[in-house]
Motif scaffolding. Structure first.
Motif, PDB file in Angstrom:
ATOM      1  N   ILE A 131      -2.261  -6.000   6.405  1.00  0.00           N
ATOM      2  CA  ILE A 131      -1.140  -6.401   7.252  1.00  0.00           C
ATOM      3  C   ILE A 131      -1.212  -5.592   8.545  1.00  0.00           C
ATOM      4  O   ILE A 131      -1.316  -4.358   8.508  1.00  0.00           O
ATOM      5  N   TYR A 132      -1.163  -6.310   9.674  1.00  0.00           N
ATOM      6  CA  TYR A 132      -1.234  -5.661  10.981  1.00  0.00           C
ATOM      7  C   TYR A 132       0.154  -5.600  11.618  1.00  0.00           C
ATOM      8  O   TYR A 132       1.083  -6.309  11.204  1.00  0.00           O
ATOM      9  N   GLU A 133       0.274  -4.781  12.640  1.00  0.00           N
ATOM     10  CA  GLU A 133       1.572  -4.542  13.270  1.00  0.00           C
ATOM     11  C   GLU A 133       2.222  -5.827  13.764  1.00  0.00           C
ATOM     12  O   GLU A 133       3.441  -5.993  13.689  1.00  0.00           O
ATOM     13  N   GLY A 134       1.430  -6.779  14.273  1.00  0.00           N
ATOM     14  CA  GLY A 134       1.971  -8.006  14.824  1.00  0.00           C
ATOM     15  C   GLY A 134       2.184  -9.118  13.822  1.00  0.00           C
ATOM     16  O   GLY A 134       2.633 -10.215  14.191  1.00  0.00           O
ATOM     17  N   ASP A 135       1.877  -8.886  12.548  1.00  0.00           N
ATOM     18  CA  ASP A 135       2.051  -9.914  11.511  1.00  0.00           C
ATOM     19  C   ASP A 135       3.508  -9.994  11.050  1.00  0.00           C
ATOM     20  O   ASP A 135       4.284  -9.055  11.209  1.00  0.00           O
ATOM     21  N   GLU A 136       3.842 -11.138  10.450  1.00  0.00           N
ATOM     22  CA  GLU A 136       5.139 -11.294   9.797  1.00  0.00           C
ATOM     23  C   GLU A 136       4.951 -11.052   8.298  1.00  0.00           C
ATOM     24  O   GLU A 136       4.041 -11.615   7.696  1.00  0.00           O
ATOM     25  N   LYS A 182      -6.720  -9.331  19.166  1.00  0.00           N
ATOM     26  CA  LYS A 182      -6.758  -8.107  18.358  1.00  0.00           C
ATOM     27  C   LYS A 182      -5.812  -7.055  18.923  1.00  0.00           C
ATOM     28  O   LYS A 182      -5.159  -6.324  18.168  1.00  0.00           O
ATOM     29  N   ALA A 183      -5.745  -6.978  20.251  1.00  0.00           N
ATOM     30  CA  ALA A 183      -4.856  -5.986  20.870  1.00  0.00           C
ATOM     31  C   ALA A 183      -3.392  -6.321  20.596  1.00  0.00           C
ATOM     32  O   ALA A 183      -2.579  -5.429  20.314  1.00  0.00           O
ATOM     33  N   GLU A 184      -3.055  -7.617  20.641  1.00  0.00           N
ATOM     34  CA  GLU A 184      -1.679  -8.034  20.393  1.00  0.00           C
ATOM     35  C   GLU A 184      -1.302  -7.885  18.919  1.00  0.00           C
ATOM     36  O   GLU A 184      -0.153  -7.576  18.596  1.00  0.00           O
ATOM     37  N   ARG A 185      -2.278  -8.123  18.063  1.00  0.00           N
ATOM     38  CA  ARG A 185      -1.986  -8.028  16.619  1.00  0.00           C
ATOM     39  C   ARG A 185      -1.782  -6.578  16.191  1.00  0.00           C
ATOM     40  O   ARG A 185      -1.050  -6.291  15.245  1.00  0.00           O
ATOM     41  N   GLY A 186      -2.422  -5.653  16.874  1.00  0.00           N
ATOM     42  CA  GLY A 186      -2.193  -4.239  16.599  1.00  0.00           C
ATOM     43  C   GLY A 186      -3.079  -3.678  15.491  1.00  0.00           C
ATOM     44  O   GLY A 186      -4.014  -4.323  15.024  1.00  0.00           O
ATOM     45  N   ALA A 187      -2.742  -2.481  15.071  1.00  0.00           N
ATOM     46  CA  ALA A 187      -3.511  -1.771  14.050  1.00  0.00           C
ATOM     47  C   ALA A 187      -3.023  -2.151  12.658  1.00  0.00           C
ATOM     48  O   ALA A 187      -1.884  -2.568  12.474  1.00  0.00           O
ATOM     49  N   PRO A 188      -3.886  -1.998  11.640  1.00  0.00           N
ATOM     50  CA  PRO A 188      -3.459  -2.267  10.264  1.00  0.00           C
ATOM     51  C   PRO A 188      -2.451  -1.223   9.810  1.00  0.00           C
ATOM     52  O   PRO A 188      -2.580  -0.039  10.112  1.00  0.00           O
ATOM     53  N   ILE A 189      -1.426  -1.681   9.082  1.00  0.00           N
ATOM     54  CA  ILE A 189      -0.388  -0.762   8.612  1.00  0.00           C
ATOM     55  C   ILE A 189      -0.280  -0.742   7.089  1.00  0.00           C
ATOM     56  O   ILE A 189       0.205   0.232   6.513  1.00  0.00           O
ATOM     57  N   LEU A 190      -0.736  -1.818   6.414  1.00  0.00           N
ATOM     58  CA  LEU A 190      -0.645  -1.894   4.955  1.00  0.00           C
ATOM     59  C   LEU A 190      -1.860  -2.638   4.402  1.00  0.00           C
ATOM     60  O   LEU A 190      -2.370  -3.561   5.035  1.00  0.00           O
ATOM     61  N   ALA A 191      -2.291  -2.241   3.216  1.00  0.00           N
ATOM     62  CA  ALA A 191      -3.272  -3.011   2.448  1.00  0.00           C
ATOM     63  C   ALA A 191      -2.573  -3.475   1.183  1.00  0.00           C
ATOM     64  O   ALA A 191      -1.742  -2.754   0.619  1.00  0.00           O
ATOM     65  N   VAL A 193       2.486  -6.899  -7.160  1.00  0.00           N
ATOM     66  CA  VAL A 193       1.794  -6.707  -5.887  1.00  0.00           C
ATOM     67  C   VAL A 193       1.578  -5.210  -5.664  1.00  0.00           C
ATOM     68  O   VAL A 193       2.506  -4.413  -5.791  1.00  0.00           O
ATOM     69  N   VAL A 194       0.349  -4.839  -5.347  1.00  0.00           N
ATOM     70  CA  VAL A 194       0.029  -3.449  -5.026  1.00  0.00           C
ATOM     71  C   VAL A 194      -0.009  -3.313  -3.510  1.00  0.00           C
ATOM     72  O   VAL A 194      -0.724  -4.059  -2.826  1.00  0.00           O
ATOM     73  N   ILE A 195       0.774  -2.414  -2.967  1.00  0.00           N
ATOM     74  CA  ILE A 195       0.831  -2.189  -1.519  1.00  0.00           C
ATOM     75  C   ILE A 195       0.557  -0.713  -1.243  1.00  0.00           C
ATOM     76  O   ILE A 195       1.162   0.169  -1.845  1.00  0.00           O
ATOM     77  N   LEU A 196      -0.385  -0.470  -0.322  1.00  0.00           N
ATOM     78  CA  LEU A 196      -0.748   0.895   0.046  1.00  0.00           C
ATOM     79  C   LEU A 196      -0.581   1.095   1.541  1.00  0.00           C
ATOM     80  O   LEU A 196      -1.100   0.309   2.347  1.00  0.00           O
ATOM     81  N   THR A 197       0.138   2.131   1.930  1.00  0.00           N
ATOM     82  CA  THR A 197       0.218   2.517   3.336  1.00  0.00           C
ATOM     83  C   THR A 197      -1.045   3.299   3.702  1.00  0.00           C
ATOM     84  O   THR A 197      -1.836   3.682   2.831  1.00  0.00           O
ATOM     85  N   ARG A 198      -1.238   3.547   4.954  1.00  0.00           N
ATOM     86  CA  ARG A 198      -2.383   4.356   5.384  1.00  0.00           C
ATOM     87  C   ARG A 198      -2.277   5.762   4.794  1.00  0.00           C
ATOM     88  O   ARG A 198      -3.279   6.353   4.387  1.00  0.00           O
TER      89      ARG A 198
END
Length: 342
Positions: free
Chosen positions: A156-161, A184-193, A207-212
């Motif tokens: 999940i990237y910063e610009g995703d819903e 890619k610049a607008e979507r931002g960096a990844p925040i969750l896997a 659901v398994v969710i991992l932060t950086r």
């Protein structure tokens, strides 16, 4: 005690990696070798071949163990495709000891994964070759259990819903809408896997969710390869060179605890951990005989589960046969009374 099996010879030779020549050194050496040779020394004979580069000669040496690889590879894996992937990876592995290279490739073969960079990688650390299952390799083994219908892993990237509400019923508890039309610049960096699986039964796993930060804690606490790379100053572990893929793989590693686990998947986790710790991996991989017994046991277990499912009795059929007739009712005097047709 004599080392009679290939596994014994590989394990003994791998434990002495510091004293063994590399593949590159073995190929360039031209000394005469006696007919009785150890696993690492056999590569010296191939060095006498005319022409060809180091990778070609090393591949020719590995093909001398073709029977062992044929036994190790599952029926659905083509040996030619497996060795084609090995050939592409060999140039980066010529500084490894032959014994470690052989055990890493045999481990990879026994799990039925092709070292193509997606399912698995044979990685060099110093003079040691190590089998590293990648995220797609874990997905492949989850599918093989026969109880997992599909596996989903993503970032999940910063610009995703997205939304996550653990107390809501599945699949309303988690949604992710990637912003694919953004740059890619607008979507931002990844925040969750994240990772989750749909079972063959139709149910969905947790659901398994991992932060950086979660991924960094896993890296710092459990990855010995990362710690060695930090201490040496080389910074060449997968956590250094491909952090996001290791982030996703960590989510899958946690997911395997929440889906039905096959013995093969458990064994691969152990082999993965052994490789990260610098230990011999091939002893964790199922040998062909053991793999056959495990597969037979899984089939028997599924058959036993199926036999315990409640059977629905068919409803009685009216008329048309003796079995379908209903029994006549009795009056208070005990005499049978049949209903008249309307």
């Amino acid at each position: 005690m004599a080392l009679t099996t290939l596994k014994d010879r590989v394990r003994a030779a791998t434990n002495q990696d510091a004293e063994q020549p590399t593949v590159e050194a073995a190929v360039t050496r031209a000394a005469d070798i006696p007919q009785q040779q150890s696993v690492p020394d056999e590569l010296h004979t191939s060095a006498k071949a005319d022409g060809g580069d180091v990778a070609d000669i090393a591949l020719g040496w590995l093909e001398r163990y073709g029977e062992e690889f044929t036994k190790a590879l599952p029926a659905h894996i083509d040996a030619a495709a497996f060795f084609a992937a090995v050939r592409a990876a060999l140039p980066g592995l010529v500084r490894c000891t032959p014994a470690s290279l052989l055990q890493a490739l045999l481990t990879c073969a026994r799990f039925g994964l092709v070292p193509d960079g997606r399912h698995a990688v044979i990685r060099r650390e110093g003079k040691t070759a190590t089998f590293v299952p990648m995220a797609q390799g874990y997905v492949e083994l989850m599918y093989r259990s026969g109880r997992v219908g599909s596996v989903h892993v993503g970032m999940i990237y910063e610009g995703d819903e997205w939304s996550y509400e653990p107390t809501a019923p599945a699949p309303l508890d988690f949604t992710h809408k990637p912003a694919l039309l953004k740059s890619k610049a607008e979507r931002g960096a990844p925040i969750l896997a994240y990772a989750f699986a749909w079972m063959a039964s139709g149910a969905r796993s947790q659901v398994v969710i991992l932060t950086r930060e979660d991924a960094e804690e896993i890296r710092d606490e459990y990855s010995q390869a990362y710690q060695r790379a930090q201490e040496s100053g080389k910074h060449d572990s997968f956590w250094h060179t491909d952090f996001n893929r290791m982030w996703e793989k960590s989510a899958l590693r946690r997911l395997h605890k929440r889906v039905p686990m096959s013995a093969e998947l458990v064994a691969m986790v152990q082999a993965d951990e052994a490789g990260d710790a610098g230990q011999v991996q091939v002893v964790h991989a199922p040998d062909p005989e053991t793999a056959g017994l495990v597969e037979e046991a899984v089939r028997a277990h599924r058959a036993a589960e199926a036999s315990q499912e409640p059977r629905v009795r068919p409803l009685p059929v009216k008329g048309g046969g003796r079995r379908g007739r209903s029994k006549p009712k009795k009056n208070r005097g005990g005499r049978a009374v049949r209903r008249r047709a309307a």
